[in-house]
Design an enzyme around this catalytic site. Structure first.
Site, PDB file in Angstrom:
ATOM      1  N   ARG A  26       4.445  -4.361  17.638  1.00 52.81           N
ATOM      2  CA  ARG A  26       5.807  -4.772  17.998  1.00 52.81           C
ATOM      3  C   ARG A  26       6.465  -3.798  18.992  1.00 52.81           C
ATOM      4  O   ARG A  26       7.179  -4.232  19.895  1.00 52.81           O
ATOM      5  CB  ARG A  26       6.639  -4.835  16.713  1.00 52.81           C
ATOM      6  CG  ARG A  26       8.057  -5.258  16.912  1.00 52.81           C
ATOM      7  CD  ARG A  26       8.812  -4.988  15.639  1.00 52.81           C
ATOM      8  NE  ARG A  26       8.630  -6.074  14.689  1.00 52.81           N
ATOM      9  CZ  ARG A  26       9.444  -7.116  14.594  1.00 52.81           C
ATOM     10  NH1 ARG A  26      10.485  -7.215  15.374  1.00 52.81           N
ATOM     11  NH2 ARG A  26       9.241  -8.049  13.708  1.00 52.81           N
ATOM     12  N   HIS A  60     -15.551  -5.897  -3.018  1.00 55.61           N
ATOM     13  CA  HIS A  60     -16.671  -4.968  -2.851  1.00 55.61           C
ATOM     14  C   HIS A  60     -17.734  -5.085  -3.952  1.00 55.61           C
ATOM     15  O   HIS A  60     -18.923  -5.179  -3.675  1.00 55.61           O
ATOM     16  CB  HIS A  60     -16.160  -3.526  -2.806  1.00 55.61           C
ATOM     17  CG  HIS A  60     -15.028  -3.314  -1.839  1.00 55.61           C
ATOM     18  ND1 HIS A  60     -14.969  -3.951  -0.632  1.00 55.61           N
ATOM     19  CD2 HIS A  60     -13.914  -2.545  -1.899  1.00 55.61           C
ATOM     20  CE1 HIS A  60     -13.873  -3.577   0.018  1.00 55.61           C
ATOM     21  NE2 HIS A  60     -13.205  -2.730  -0.741  1.00 55.61           N
TER      22      HIS A  60
HETATM   23  C1  BG6 Z   1     -10.462  -0.434  -0.257  1.00 49.68           C
HETATM   24  C2  BG6 Z   1      -9.473  -0.389  -1.390  1.00 49.68           C
HETATM   25  O1  BG6 Z   1     -10.825  -1.742   0.038  1.00 49.68           O
HETATM   26  O2  BG6 Z   1     -11.625   0.316  -0.626  1.00 49.68           O
HETATM   27  C3  BG6 Z   1      -9.101   1.043  -1.737  1.00 49.68           C
HETATM   28  O3  BG6 Z   1      -8.294  -1.095  -1.017  1.00 49.68           O
HETATM   29  C4  BG6 Z   1     -10.361   1.848  -2.023  1.00 49.68           C
HETATM   30  O4  BG6 Z   1      -8.242   1.086  -2.860  1.00 49.68           O
HETATM   31  C5  BG6 Z   1     -11.372   1.684  -0.893  1.00 49.68           C
HETATM   32  O5  BG6 Z   1      -9.975   3.210  -2.130  1.00 49.68           O
HETATM   33  C6  BG6 Z   1     -12.699   2.326  -1.261  1.00 49.68           C
HETATM   34  O6  BG6 Z   1     -13.550   2.318  -0.142  1.00 49.68           O
HETATM   35  P1  BG6 Z   1     -14.717   3.383   0.010  1.00 49.68           P
HETATM   36  O7  BG6 Z   1     -15.410   2.996   1.266  1.00 49.68           O
HETATM   37  O8  BG6 Z   1     -14.050   4.739   0.101  1.00 49.68           O
HETATM   38  O9  BG6 Z   1     -15.554   3.265  -1.214  1.00 49.68           O
END
Ligand code: BG6
Length: 490
Positions: free
Chosen positions: A48, A238
């Site tokens: 923005r 994940h």
């Molecule tokens: C993100 C979450 O998608 O993944 C976070 O929103 C989390 O809360 C993060 O900390 C963890 O990712 P990584 O790659 O550090 O395991």
């Protein structure tokens, strides 16, 4: 030898936000450093604020200083990278403002790749804006950041809006775990090694554990997190993606359609968790004050920004069944939490015990073999197996030993690329195999919504656990009730 990717305009919506500063711009810089960006490609920051391209370059340089290690910064690379940086200030909700963007891009010269690094509530309006300047036809691609909604209904709403203008083949939904080197290595491990592929089923595997533990708390984003909770923030995306890669059938080819089809079948086979089994098969926890390492850390309700009371979970433990032939009777135990003793993401595959123990004179019970896939940190693969202790006086004394393949030692000097580097590169090259299909994300939400609704109906409040521990005691019980234990307890 590496070759530079297709010539594109990477249009970065939310280019001044946290994700762009911490992850996306550093990742693009690394791609430039590795000469993986086409010489004529451009990165167009959109936000923005009104500012010149020069001001934007300065902001990007600041971010790189903050989020890229000193050794990785190279002045020559920066000069090349800076030339690629452009900026377009626009109010995303003002459709007329998109004309300024239209002046800048020409899809016939460079493929527009629109990266939505904004809150998802803005995705629909950005889609409308892009369509208003006809930037919704191929070769345009859109890359969508998580969270894609907070339940099935809101996710479908976003997907429907995006689908109004973009064909599914143009849509790239990010789950950054799919860009991690070691998550990809799951494919190599499973499908390039017959010793594993032949054993990968209920005949030989007793159970599988997936752990994603973090030492950090909510990191100053209490408001967002309190609405989400660990089930939505980590499991819906994940953990279910890792589980799908572990459990899926061999895809016929290494392409998007084949892989996503197989992952989807796994998601469709997840046994629903309902009121009937939610108490036995799920654990919710919330951290209280404690120590992570030597540091005293506050509890969830004392974190900066915390208000009122909250029954949001910061820890989830689950026992999951996949109702298909391969995994019949093999439970998958999942756990993920904030403020755990270590940052650790790993998959542990425990094989069935030997049917008969000929070593009973020296060892009552033979410990099972385990395959441990360390996704992060200290990426690598371990096999735990029994060995005879060498020596004349030892007779048949056995000892558990470990075959350890550490990636850092085996592939010396190989820098492990950040997940976003790979994902940006794949999006630029038009490969969708590391992105999540609409149906996958919707099925994942359907299953997660079932758990949430059972929690609500039974008023299942999170159990407290001290920061710096592996979650509430109930997490130990989740395994103990089946005569098993988490990897760190054994
Ligand atoms: C993100 C979450 O998608 O993944 C976070 O929103 C989390 O809360 C993060 O900390 C963890 O990712 P990584 O790659 O550090 O395991």
């Amino acid at each position: 030898m590496t070759t530079a990717a297709e010539c594109c305009d990477l249009i970065l919506f939310g280019s001044l936000g946290d994700l762009a500063r911490r992850k996306l711009l550093p990742a693009l810089y690394q791609l430039e450093k590795a000469e993986l960006l086409h010489a004529e490609s451009r990165i167009i920051g959109v936000a923005r604020d009104a500012m010149s391209a020069e001001d934007f370059r300065e902001r990007v340089q600041q971010s790189l200083k903050e989020f890229v290690t000193k050794e990785q910064i190279d002045n020559e690379v920066w000069q090349r990278f800076a030339k690629k940086l452009h900026y377009c200030g626009l109010d995303l909700a003002d459709l007329e403002a998109y004309d300024d963007l239209a002046q800048l891009v020409n899809p016939n010269q460079r493929a527009p790749i629109c990266y939505f690094a904004t809150p998802p509530s803005l995705f629909p309006v950005i889609c409308d804006g892009l369509a208003s300047i006809k930037l919704n036809q191929a070769p345009t691609r859109v890359v969508l950041e998580k969270p894609l909604g907070h339940d099935l209904a809101s996710c479908c709403k976003i997907n429907q809006h995006v689908a109004r203008y973009f064909d599914e083949s143009q849509v790239y939904r990010i789950d950054h775990y799919l860009g991690k080197e070691t998550v990809l290595n799951l494919l190599a491990l499973r499908f390039a090694n017959s010793i594993f592929s032949d054993q990968w089923n209920h005949n030989t595997i007793d159970h599988i554990q997936i752990t994603a533990a973090e030492q950090v708390g909510v990191e100053g984003r209490w408001g967002y997190y309190d609405d989400a909770g660990q089930l939505r923030d980590m499991v819906q995306n994940h953990l279910l993606q890792v589980l799908s890669l572990i459990a899926m059938e061999p895809p016929t080819r290494l392409d998007a359609e084949s892989i996503r089809e197989e992952k989807l079948k796994v998601l469709k086979s997840l046994r629903p968790i309902t009121q009937a089994n939610v108490n036995e098969d799920t654990v919710r926890g919330q951290y209280a004050a404690g120590f992570v390492g030597e540091n005293r850390v506050p509890g969830y309700m004392e974190e900066e920004g915390a208000v009122g009371k909250s029954s949001t979970e910061t820890f989830v433990g689950l026992k999951v069944h996949i109702d298909n032939w391969r995994w019949s009777g093999v439970p998958f135990y999942l756990r993920t939490g904030k403020r755990m003793p270590q940052k650790r993401t790993e998959v542990v595959i425990t094989f069935k015990p030997q049917p008969h123990n000929i070593f009973h004179e020296t060892l009552n019970q033979l410990p099972p073999n385990r395959l441990i896939i360390r996704l992060q940190p200290d990426e690598g693969v371990e096999i735990q197996m029994m060995n005879k202790v060498p020596g004349l006086g030892k007779r048949m004394q056995l000892k558990p030993t470990t075959l350890d393949l550490s990636f850092y030692e085996t592939f010396e000097n190989k820098r492990i690329a950040d997940a976003y580097e790979r994902l940006l590169l794949e999006a630029i090259e038009g490969n969708q195999y590391l992105f999540v299909h609409r149906e996958e994300v919707e099925h994942a939400w359907r299953w997660i919504d079932g758990i949430r609704s059972a929690w609500t109906q039974l008023e299942k409040a999170p159990k407290p656990y001290a920061a710096g521990t592996w979650g509430p005691v109930a997490s130990v019980t989740l395994m103990a009730q089946d005569g098993r234990e988490w990897d760190d307890e054994s």
